[in-house]
Design a protein around this motif. Structure first.
Motif, PDB file in Angstrom:
ATOM      1  N   ILE A 169      22.036   2.735 -17.401  1.00 47.46           N
ATOM      2  CA  ILE A 169      23.385   2.657 -16.821  1.00 47.46           C
ATOM      3  C   ILE A 169      23.907   4.069 -16.546  1.00 47.46           C
ATOM      4  N   GLY A 170      23.647   4.996 -17.493  1.00 45.86           N
ATOM      5  CA  GLY A 170      24.067   6.384 -17.314  1.00 45.86           C
ATOM      6  C   GLY A 170      23.478   6.997 -16.050  1.00 45.86           C
ATOM      7  N   ILE A 171      22.208   6.720 -15.776  1.00 41.97           N
ATOM      8  CA  ILE A 171      21.549   7.257 -14.573  1.00 41.97           C
ATOM      9  C   ILE A 171      22.275   6.752 -13.320  1.00 41.97           C
ATOM     10  N   GLN A 172      22.602   5.456 -13.293  1.00 43.16           N
ATOM     11  CA  GLN A 172      23.303   4.898 -12.127  1.00 43.16           C
ATOM     12  C   GLN A 172      24.675   5.541 -11.948  1.00 43.16           C
ATOM     13  N   CYS A 173      25.368   5.807 -13.061  1.00 50.88           N
ATOM     14  CA  CYS A 173      26.685   6.452 -12.977  1.00 50.88           C
ATOM     15  C   CYS A 173      26.546   7.872 -12.432  1.00 50.88           C
ATOM     16  N   LEU A 174      25.506   8.601 -12.880  1.00 53.16           N
ATOM     17  CA  LEU A 174      25.277   9.967 -12.385  1.00 53.16           C
ATOM     18  C   LEU A 174      25.006   9.957 -10.883  1.00 53.16           C
ATOM     19  N   VAL A 175      24.163   9.027 -10.450  1.00 55.52           N
ATOM     20  CA  VAL A 175      23.836   8.934  -9.022  1.00 55.52           C
ATOM     21  C   VAL A 175      25.110   8.651  -8.216  1.00 55.52           C
ATOM     22  N   ALA A 176      25.971   7.774  -8.764  1.00 57.77           N
ATOM     23  CA  ALA A 176      27.179   7.385  -8.032  1.00 57.77           C
ATOM     24  C   ALA A 176      28.228   8.493  -8.005  1.00 57.77           C
ATOM     25  N   MET A 177      28.262   9.342  -9.034  1.00 61.11           N
ATOM     26  CA  MET A 177      29.406  10.255  -9.170  1.00 61.11           C
ATOM     27  C   MET A 177      29.109  11.738  -9.053  1.00 61.11           C
ATOM     28  N   THR A 178      27.838  12.130  -8.983  1.00 60.05           N
ATOM     29  CA  THR A 178      27.544  13.565  -8.935  1.00 60.05           C
ATOM     30  C   THR A 178      26.476  13.881  -7.889  1.00 60.05           C
ATOM     31  N   ALA A 179      26.382  15.180  -7.582  1.00 61.00           N
ATOM     32  CA  ALA A 179      25.302  15.667  -6.724  1.00 61.00           C
ATOM     33  C   ALA A 179      24.356  16.519  -7.566  1.00 61.00           C
ATOM     34  N   ALA A 180      24.282  16.189  -8.857  1.00 66.45           N
ATOM     35  CA  ALA A 180      23.406  16.945  -9.761  1.00 66.45           C
ATOM     36  C   ALA A 180      21.950  16.514  -9.572  1.00 66.45           C
ATOM     37  N   ARG A 181      21.041  17.385 -10.029  1.00 71.84           N
ATOM     38  CA  ARG A 181      19.630  17.028 -10.071  1.00 71.84           C
ATOM     39  C   ARG A 181      19.413  16.304 -11.396  1.00 71.84           C
ATOM     40  N   ILE A 182      18.884  15.074 -11.327  1.00 73.71           N
ATOM     41  CA  ILE A 182      18.768  14.227 -12.517  1.00 73.71           C
ATOM     42  C   ILE A 182      17.315  14.175 -12.974  1.00 73.71           C
ATOM     43  N   VAL A 183      17.087  14.649 -14.200  1.00 72.81           N
ATOM     44  CA  VAL A 183      15.744  14.641 -14.782  1.00 72.81           C
ATOM     45  C   VAL A 183      15.775  13.698 -15.987  1.00 72.81           C
ATOM     46  N   VAL A 184      14.866  12.727 -16.018  1.00 71.59           N
ATOM     47  CA  VAL A 184      14.877  11.734 -17.091  1.00 71.59           C
ATOM     48  C   VAL A 184      13.648  11.897 -17.987  1.00 71.59           C
ATOM     49  N   VAL A 185      13.901  11.924 -19.309  1.00 67.15           N
ATOM     50  CA  VAL A 185      12.823  12.022 -20.290  1.00 67.15           C
ATOM     51  C   VAL A 185      12.707  10.688 -21.016  1.00 67.15           C
ATOM     52  N   ASP A 186      11.525  10.060 -20.939  1.00 66.89           N
ATOM     53  CA  ASP A 186      11.312   8.827 -21.696  1.00 66.89           C
ATOM     54  C   ASP A 186       9.800   8.628 -21.884  1.00 66.89           C
ATOM     55  N   PRO A 187       9.353   8.385 -23.120  1.00 65.36           N
ATOM     56  CA  PRO A 187       7.919   8.193 -23.337  1.00 65.36           C
ATOM     57  C   PRO A 187       7.395   6.870 -22.787  1.00 65.36           C
ATOM     58  N   ASN A 188       8.301   5.921 -22.515  1.00 71.62           N
ATOM     59  CA  ASN A 188       7.898   4.592 -22.055  1.00 71.62           C
ATOM     60  C   ASN A 188       7.714   4.574 -20.527  1.00 71.62           C
ATOM     61  N   PRO A 189       6.480   4.285 -20.037  1.00 75.75           N
ATOM     62  CA  PRO A 189       6.237   4.327 -18.584  1.00 75.75           C
ATOM     63  C   PRO A 189       7.109   3.352 -17.793  1.00 75.75           C
ATOM     64  N   ARG A 190       7.407   2.181 -18.379  1.00 73.60           N
ATOM     65  CA  ARG A 190       8.249   1.215 -17.651  1.00 73.60           C
ATOM     66  C   ARG A 190       9.671   1.743 -17.506  1.00 73.60           C
ATOM     67  N   ALA A 191      10.145   2.433 -18.535  1.00 74.89           N
ATOM     68  CA  ALA A 191      11.487   3.009 -18.470  1.00 74.89           C
ATOM     69  C   ALA A 191      11.525   4.122 -17.422  1.00 74.89           C
ATOM     70  N   ARG A 192      10.439   4.907 -17.330  1.00 76.46           N
ATOM     71  CA  ARG A 192      10.388   5.993 -16.342  1.00 76.46           C
ATOM     72  C   ARG A 192      10.368   5.423 -14.924  1.00 76.46           C
ATOM     73  N   GLU A 193       9.622   4.323 -14.760  1.00 74.15           N
ATOM     74  CA  GLU A 193       9.554   3.684 -13.445  1.00 74.15           C
ATOM     75  C   GLU A 193      10.941   3.184 -13.020  1.00 74.15           C
ATOM     76  N   LEU A 194      11.646   2.554 -13.974  1.00 73.96           N
ATOM     77  CA  LEU A 194      13.001   2.067 -13.681  1.00 73.96           C
ATOM     78  C   LEU A 194      13.908   3.243 -13.316  1.00 73.96           C
ATOM     79  N   ALA A 195      13.799   4.343 -14.081  1.00 73.72           N
ATOM     80  CA  ALA A 195      14.642   5.524 -13.821  1.00 73.72           C
ATOM     81  C   ALA A 195      14.425   6.044 -12.402  1.00 73.72           C
ATOM     82  N   SER A 196      13.165   6.072 -11.970  1.00 73.46           N
ATOM     83  CA  SER A 196      12.874   6.541 -10.602  1.00 73.46           C
ATOM     84  C   SER A 196      13.500   5.612  -9.574  1.00 73.46           C
TER      85      SER A 196
END
Ligand code: ZN
Ligand code: ZN
Length: 318
Positions: A169-196
């Motif tokens: 949810i935080g990633i979606q809020c960042l995409v909606a509200m900022t022009a920052a570069r978003i880097v996501v750290v997660d050991p779970n490949p499914r979570a990384r795929e969702l983040a992308s």
């Protein structure tokens, strides 16, 4: 499961809600384990469930902002409106609040009693079961991002640790509200795929190559080493936001002053935060991954959460 007396409207600002859905949170497991017994000071048993949405059934004599039949999401706290924090719009730090599902009867039931101050009317097309988990998990993630927004100038780097229930949810809020570069750290490949899919610009398995890189770190884990990695990733004059919890931070004070890094705690969110988040939900900019269970299957749902079998947020529908 048990039959209990129905809550009733007695005060002028009371709002009785027919529950449409109650989200299942790890805190519910901790309550059942007894971890909250001392903190919340309530006598067991009581009804748990602190992520709620539904339809207004009945209102007190002074309620003017909602009417029976309105679809609503509930701010998790019932607040006084009169203390200093309430006057400043800082609902979570109300000096005279009640927390249904934590210290009084909550939403894993057919009916829930709250107050006019706590209900946010849902926009047309938003259904209670689709948004219930935004009342707690979503609100917590939004609140942290909202605080970080003024620090995230276009091109700033925001590292998100953990793309699970809150992080996605935080990633979606960042995409909606900022022009920052978003880097996501997660050991779970499914979570990384969702983040992308949700718009992260870069996803990595671990934060070991990100040292000193982030203007802002949003740590949705806060334990099992994330708390050390998070601070290491935070660059000079940057801010490390703690949202997940369980770990311990031990850092020489000279390291903080010499780099002027900030460590910032985050707790749920205000009524205004929830209202703003529901705007993003109505615009389709924040959506939730959920799994629905009938209320009668609450024990199965809690077992699934405990055992890690639950993908997305568990939702109980009466
Ligand atoms: Zn919770
Ligand atoms: Zn108050």
């Amino acid at each position: 499961m048990d039959d209990v007396p129905e809550p009733r409207v007695t005060g002028p600002f009371d709002v009785l809600v027919q529950v449409g859905a109650a989200g299942l949170c790890r805190t519910d497991l901790h309550i059942v384990e007894g971890q909250w017994a001392e903190k919340s000071g309530v006598a067991l048993p009581y009804v748990i469930g602190h992520e709620n949405a539904g339809w207004v059934r009945e209102v007190g004599s002074a309620v003017s902002n909602v009417a029976p039949g309105d679809a609503v999401i509930l701010h998790p706290l019932v607040t006084c409106g009169l203390c200093g924090p309430c006057r400043r719009g800082d609902d979570v730090h109300c000096e005279s609040s009640r927390f249904p599902g934590i210290d009084s009867d909550g939403g894993m039931a057919e009916l829930l009693l709250t107050s006019a101050r706590s209900v946010v009317k849902l926009a047309d097309g938003l259904e209670p079961a689709a948004v219930a988990a935004l009342a707690d998990a979503g609100l917590t993630a939004y609140h942290a991002v909202r605080k970080a927004v003024p620090l995230l100038h276009p091109g700033a780097t925001c590292v998100v640790i953990g793309a699970g229930g809150l992080g996605h949810i935080g990633i979606q809020c960042l995409v909606a509200m900022t022009a920052a570069r978003i880097v996501v750290v997660d050991p779970n490949p499914r979570a990384r795929e969702l983040a992308s899919q949700l718009g992260a610009h870069e996803v990595v398995e671990s934060g070991k190559d990100l040292t000193d890189s982030a203007h802002i770190v949003l740590d949705f884990v806060g334990e099992q080493g994330a708390e050390r990695e998070g601070l290491a990733i935070t660059r000079r004059a940057g801010s490390y936001f703690i949202i997940g919890y369980g770990g311990k931070i031990d850092i020489p004070t000279i390291d903080l002053i010499s780099t002027e890094r900030n460590i910032i705690g985050n707790l749920v969110g205000s009524y205004t935060d929830l209202d703003e988040l529901m705007t993003l939900a109505a615009q389709g900019q924040v959506t939730l991954h959920t799994k629905r269970y009938p209320l009668a299957s609450v024990n199965e749902a809690m077992d699934d959460l405990e055992a890690g079998r639950l993908q997305g947020r568990g939702i109980l529908v009466p």
